[in-house]
Motif scaffolding. Structure first.
Motif, PDB file in Angstrom:
ATOM      1  N   GLN A 110      14.906   3.001 -19.195  1.00 32.58           N
ATOM      2  CA  GLN A 110      14.706   4.089 -18.244  1.00 32.58           C
ATOM      3  C   GLN A 110      14.167   5.366 -18.916  1.00 32.58           C
ATOM      4  O   GLN A 110      13.237   5.995 -18.427  1.00 32.58           O
ATOM      5  CB  GLN A 110      16.076   4.387 -17.609  1.00 32.58           C
ATOM      6  CG  GLN A 110      16.067   5.369 -16.486  1.00 32.58           C
ATOM      7  CD  GLN A 110      15.928   4.644 -15.147  1.00 32.58           C
ATOM      8  OE1 GLN A 110      16.199   3.452 -15.067  1.00 32.58           O
ATOM      9  NE2 GLN A 110      15.495   5.361 -14.150  1.00 32.58           N
ATOM     10  N   THR A 166       7.358  -5.220  -9.881  1.00 31.00           N
ATOM     11  CA  THR A 166       8.529  -5.917  -9.346  1.00 31.00           C
ATOM     12  C   THR A 166       9.003  -6.996 -10.316  1.00 31.00           C
ATOM     13  O   THR A 166      10.204  -7.172 -10.549  1.00 31.00           O
ATOM     14  CB  THR A 166       8.179  -6.558  -7.983  1.00 31.00           C
ATOM     15  OG1 THR A 166       7.586  -5.551  -7.186  1.00 31.00           O
ATOM     16  CG2 THR A 166       9.397  -7.085  -7.277  1.00 31.00           C
ATOM     17  N   LEU A 191      10.891  -5.345 -13.060  1.00 32.96           N
ATOM     18  CA  LEU A 191      12.208  -4.872 -12.614  1.00 32.96           C
ATOM     19  C   LEU A 191      13.188  -6.028 -12.464  1.00 32.96           C
ATOM     20  O   LEU A 191      14.375  -5.899 -12.775  1.00 32.96           O
ATOM     21  CB  LEU A 191      12.088  -4.136 -11.274  1.00 32.96           C
ATOM     22  CG  LEU A 191      11.388  -2.783 -11.325  1.00 32.96           C
ATOM     23  CD1 LEU A 191      11.179  -2.233  -9.923  1.00 32.96           C
ATOM     24  CD2 LEU A 191      12.209  -1.801 -12.159  1.00 32.96           C
ATOM     25  N   GLU A 192      12.678  -7.175 -12.011  1.00 33.78           N
ATOM     26  CA  GLU A 192      13.570  -8.310 -11.763  1.00 33.78           C
ATOM     27  C   GLU A 192      13.904  -9.088 -13.034  1.00 33.78           C
ATOM     28  O   GLU A 192      14.982  -9.631 -13.168  1.00 33.78           O
ATOM     29  CB  GLU A 192      12.928  -9.266 -10.742  1.00 33.78           C
ATOM     30  CG  GLU A 192      12.951  -8.681  -9.334  1.00 33.78           C
ATOM     31  CD  GLU A 192      12.151  -9.518  -8.348  1.00 33.78           C
ATOM     32  OE1 GLU A 192      11.495 -10.487  -8.768  1.00 33.78           O
ATOM     33  OE2 GLU A 192      12.174  -9.165  -7.157  1.00 33.78           O
ATOM     34  N   GLN A 198       5.548   2.276 -19.418  1.00 33.63           N
ATOM     35  CA  GLN A 198       6.719   1.448 -19.097  1.00 33.63           C
ATOM     36  C   GLN A 198       7.171   0.756 -20.364  1.00 33.63           C
ATOM     37  O   GLN A 198       6.357   0.118 -21.043  1.00 33.63           O
ATOM     38  CB  GLN A 198       6.338   0.338 -18.125  1.00 33.63           C
ATOM     39  CG  GLN A 198       6.101   0.759 -16.715  1.00 33.63           C
ATOM     40  CD  GLN A 198       5.716  -0.461 -15.893  1.00 33.63           C
ATOM     41  OE1 GLN A 198       4.787  -1.174 -16.224  1.00 33.63           O
ATOM     42  NE2 GLN A 198       6.458  -0.700 -14.834  1.00 33.63           N
ATOM     43  N   TRP A 205      11.302   7.779 -14.383  1.00 35.76           N
ATOM     44  CA  TRP A 205      11.193   6.549 -13.598  1.00 35.76           C
ATOM     45  C   TRP A 205      12.345   6.419 -12.606  1.00 35.76           C
ATOM     46  O   TRP A 205      13.505   6.695 -12.911  1.00 35.76           O
ATOM     47  CB  TRP A 205      11.175   5.330 -14.522  1.00 35.76           C
ATOM     48  CG  TRP A 205      11.328   4.064 -13.746  1.00 35.76           C
ATOM     49  CD1 TRP A 205      12.367   3.186 -13.807  1.00 35.76           C
ATOM     50  CD2 TRP A 205      10.422   3.537 -12.766  1.00 35.76           C
ATOM     51  NE1 TRP A 205      12.154   2.153 -12.934  1.00 35.76           N
ATOM     52  CE2 TRP A 205      10.972   2.351 -12.271  1.00 35.76           C
ATOM     53  CE3 TRP A 205       9.198   3.977 -12.240  1.00 35.76           C
ATOM     54  CZ2 TRP A 205      10.358   1.573 -11.295  1.00 35.76           C
ATOM     55  CZ3 TRP A 205       8.578   3.205 -11.266  1.00 35.76           C
ATOM     56  CH2 TRP A 205       9.154   2.027 -10.809  1.00 35.76           C
ATOM     57  N   HIS A 206      11.999   6.002 -11.403  1.00 26.37           N
ATOM     58  CA  HIS A 206      12.988   5.649 -10.391  1.00 26.37           C
ATOM     59  C   HIS A 206      12.365   4.544  -9.546  1.00 26.37           C
ATOM     60  O   HIS A 206      11.142   4.535  -9.348  1.00 26.37           O
ATOM     61  CB  HIS A 206      13.314   6.873  -9.524  1.00 26.37           C
ATOM     62  CG  HIS A 206      14.436   6.606  -8.570  1.00 26.37           C
ATOM     63  ND1 HIS A 206      14.257   5.943  -7.375  1.00 26.37           N
ATOM     64  CD2 HIS A 206      15.760   6.888  -8.662  1.00 26.37           C
ATOM     65  CE1 HIS A 206      15.429   5.835  -6.767  1.00 26.37           C
ATOM     66  NE2 HIS A 206      16.349   6.396  -7.525  1.00 26.37           N
ATOM     67  N   GLU A 207      13.193   3.628  -9.033  1.00 27.14           N
ATOM     68  CA  GLU A 207      12.625   2.497  -8.278  1.00 27.14           C
ATOM     69  C   GLU A 207      11.868   2.940  -7.029  1.00 27.14           C
ATOM     70  O   GLU A 207      11.029   2.210  -6.518  1.00 27.14           O
ATOM     71  CB  GLU A 207      13.723   1.480  -7.947  1.00 27.14           C
ATOM     72  CG  GLU A 207      14.226   0.831  -9.230  1.00 27.14           C
ATOM     73  CD  GLU A 207      15.124  -0.368  -9.008  1.00 27.14           C
ATOM     74  OE1 GLU A 207      15.160  -0.873  -7.883  1.00 27.14           O
ATOM     75  OE2 GLU A 207      15.772  -0.782  -9.986  1.00 27.14           O
ATOM     76  N   ASN A 208      12.130   4.156  -6.553  1.00 32.64           N
ATOM     77  CA  ASN A 208      11.358   4.685  -5.410  1.00 32.64           C
ATOM     78  C   ASN A 208       9.902   4.941  -5.765  1.00 32.64           C
ATOM     79  O   ASN A 208       9.094   5.220  -4.889  1.00 32.64           O
ATOM     80  CB  ASN A 208      11.940   6.019  -4.932  1.00 32.64           C
ATOM     81  CG  ASN A 208      13.235   5.817  -4.210  1.00 32.64           C
ATOM     82  OD1 ASN A 208      13.605   4.687  -3.926  1.00 32.64           O
ATOM     83  ND2 ASN A 208      13.929   6.911  -3.938  1.00 32.64           N
ATOM     84  N   TRP A 209       9.594   4.907  -7.061  1.00 34.81           N
ATOM     85  CA  TRP A 209       8.235   5.246  -7.502  1.00 34.81           C
ATOM     86  C   TRP A 209       7.319   4.042  -7.584  1.00 34.81           C
ATOM     87  O   TRP A 209       6.229   4.129  -8.145  1.00 34.81           O
ATOM     88  CB  TRP A 209       8.279   5.944  -8.865  1.00 34.81           C
ATOM     89  CG  TRP A 209       8.878   7.313  -8.825  1.00 34.81           C
ATOM     90  CD1 TRP A 209      10.079   7.706  -9.346  1.00 34.81           C
ATOM     91  CD2 TRP A 209       8.302   8.490  -8.247  1.00 34.81           C
ATOM     92  NE1 TRP A 209      10.289   9.036  -9.127  1.00 34.81           N
ATOM     93  CE2 TRP A 209       9.209   9.553  -8.450  1.00 34.81           C
ATOM     94  CE3 TRP A 209       7.106   8.754  -7.574  1.00 34.81           C
ATOM     95  CZ2 TRP A 209       8.967  10.845  -8.006  1.00 34.81           C
ATOM     96  CZ3 TRP A 209       6.866  10.046  -7.127  1.00 34.81           C
ATOM     97  CH2 TRP A 209       7.789  11.070  -7.344  1.00 34.81           C
ATOM     98  N   ILE A 210       7.718   2.892  -7.019  1.00 34.72           N
ATOM     99  CA  ILE A 210       6.890   1.681  -7.157  1.00 34.72           C
ATOM    100  C   ILE A 210       5.485   1.903  -6.566  1.00 34.72           C
ATOM    101  O   ILE A 210       4.484   1.537  -7.185  1.00 34.72           O
ATOM    102  CB  ILE A 210       7.570   0.456  -6.495  1.00 34.72           C
ATOM    103  CG1 ILE A 210       8.791   0.061  -7.323  1.00 34.72           C
ATOM    104  CG2 ILE A 210       6.606  -0.723  -6.406  1.00 34.72           C
ATOM    105  CD1 ILE A 210       9.568  -1.127  -6.764  1.00 34.72           C
ATOM    106  N   GLN A 215       1.809  -3.906  -7.854  1.00 36.85           N
ATOM    107  CA  GLN A 215       3.196  -3.909  -7.349  1.00 36.85           C
ATOM    108  C   GLN A 215       3.919  -5.168  -7.787  1.00 36.85           C
ATOM    109  O   GLN A 215       5.108  -5.136  -8.107  1.00 36.85           O
ATOM    110  CB  GLN A 215       3.206  -3.801  -5.829  1.00 36.85           C
ATOM    111  CG  GLN A 215       2.931  -2.382  -5.375  1.00 36.85           C
ATOM    112  CD  GLN A 215       3.184  -2.176  -3.885  1.00 36.85           C
ATOM    113  OE1 GLN A 215       3.947  -2.889  -3.263  1.00 36.85           O
ATOM    114  NE2 GLN A 215       2.510  -1.193  -3.317  1.00 36.85           N
TER     115      GLN A 215
END
Ligand SMILES: CC(C)(COP(=O)(O)OP(=O)(O)OC[C@H]1O[C@@H](n2cnc3c(N)ncnc32)[C@H](O)[C@@H]1OP(=O)(O)O)[C@@H](O)C(=O)NCCC(=O)NCCS
Length: 181
Positions: free
Chosen positions: A80, A70, A73-74, A97, A31-36, A66
């Protein structure tokens, strides 16, 4: 309005089978936030035609997915090491997740796109997450599943999850409750 029976399930992390090896062309992608964007695509394809999408309509569209990601994540503490995508060559086909809550590893979302089901992907992702929870010394793993989702129920029971409670969910009308737990 129809309400849907859901089970809360728990795993004590004592007996966990080995994680099956994924053979190429399947590959694990951490997982990386670029993978949204890719994750929202896999999520929508996995959930669009499920009972869960009737309860959480955000699953029906990419933009809704999405929002779910989000929101997590928030507001939640993503684990991770137990949040993964699986690719088949260049195509994203599965994801899991997990979030941390009160010393518990919560499996927040898990899905496999229709063309790639029954390849052992969900089993591999779940077992990998359970091992991570155990290594992190967490007390247990938990999740929630719709009673009508016999495929997921069978999967969870075979891997050692037990039903610990029930809840009824009515379909969510707006974004106030975006995801499952
Ligand atoms: C449930 C889901 C994640 C299973 O993914 P999968 O990769 O196909 O599952 P696996 O191949 O790892 O299956 C492992 C075991 O789960 C059970 N299982 C999986 N799909 C099943 C089905 N359609 N019917 C009955 N049992 C099933 C079986 O015990 C299976 O073992 P077997 O293949 O040796 O019989 C997938 O169907 C999916 O994404 N569904 C839509 C989204 C969803 O419901 N997510 C769970 C929300 S709680």
């Amino acid at each position: 309005m129809k309400s849907y029976l859901r089970y809360r399930m728990s795993h004590d992390l004592n007996e966990i089978a080995e994680v099956p090896i994924l053979s190429p062309p399947f590959s694990w992608v951490p997982w990386h936030e670029n993978w949204i964007v890719p994750l929202s695509d896999i999520m929508m394809k996995s959930f669009a035609d499920t009972i869960d999408a009737k309860i959480f309509p955000n699953f029906i569209t990419r933009s809704g997915c999405q929002k779910i990601i989000t929101y997590l994540l928030e507001r939640k503490q993503i684990i991770q090491q137990s949040t993964w995508l699986i690719f088949h060559r260049q195509e994203g086909c599965a994801f899991i997740q997990s979030v941390l809550e009160n010393q518990t590893g919560m499996i927040q979302n898990l899905g496999v796109t229709p063309n790639f089901r029954r390849n052992g992907l969900a089993k591999a992702m779940l077992l990998r997450s359970l091992w991570v929870f155990r290594i992190m010394n967490l007390a247990r793993a938990e999740l929630e599943v719709s009673a009508e989702n016999s495929a997921a129920l069978d999967l969870y029971e075979r891997l050692g999850f037990q039903i610990t409670g029930t809840t009824f969910r009515t379909p969510v009308k707006d974004d106030s409750l975006l995801c499952q737990n």
